[in-house]
Design a protein around this motif. Structure first.
Motif: not given
Length: 172
Positions: A112-118, A120-128
């Protein structure tokens, strides 16, 4: 604004010199899936490349998929990642991260990260759990996503900040 423009010009000059010396674009060595790259990056923390590659290979050989790693007894995962520095910490941390992905997505998948702005994808990963700025950037840049991110060690980041390059982090 003038300082930002001057810093951007310095960065372009450095880029041009590096390209003349090493060629551009720099080729990638592999194209792992985002999830594979995440696991690889988590194993690489404070570990030599050869050892983290061996640990990654052990996981792939001993477990049919990342869900099996997530659900395995921690001791089995620790044994597989034993070539890494601190396998006793990395095994449960890796399992925590895999569980968090499953809870957030309903499956072990980061496509799903492929469809996100950089950002937003970075923030999603940082939440892990266990994912910091360098690991997030590695997943975005080095995986098949080929996103606009640059993983750097903290000491390199400090030098870049002192050179004023932190001002231009969002300039494309």
């Amino acid at each position: 604004m003038r300082a930002v423009m001057e810093a951007a010009e310095k960065l372009r000059a450095v880029h041009a010199r590096l390209c003349r010396e090493f060629g551009c674009p720099i080729t990638y060595h592999h194209a792992l899936s985002p999830l594979d790259e995440l696991v690889s990056s988590l194993l690489s923390h404070r570990t030599r490349n050869a050892d983290s590659r061996r640990a990654f290979g052990n996981l792939r050989e001993r477990f049919p998929d990342w869900a099996a790693v997530r659900d395995a007894p921690t001791a089995a995962v620790e044994d597989a990642v034993s070539p890494c520095t601190w396998p006793e910490a990395k095994a449960p941390a890796l399992q925590r991260t895999l569980r968090a992905i499953t809870e957030a997505r309903g499956a072990l998948d980061l496509d799903h990260l492929a469809g996100m702005e950089t950002e937003a994808a970075r923030a999603w990963l940082l939440a892990l759990p266990g994912v910091g700025p360098k690991t997030a950037a590695a997943v975005l840049s080095f995986s098949a996503l080929r996103g606009r991110a640059l993983p750097v060690d903290s000491h390199h980041h400090r030098v870049a900040q002192r050179l004023g390059w932190g001002l231009i982090c969002s300039i494309r």
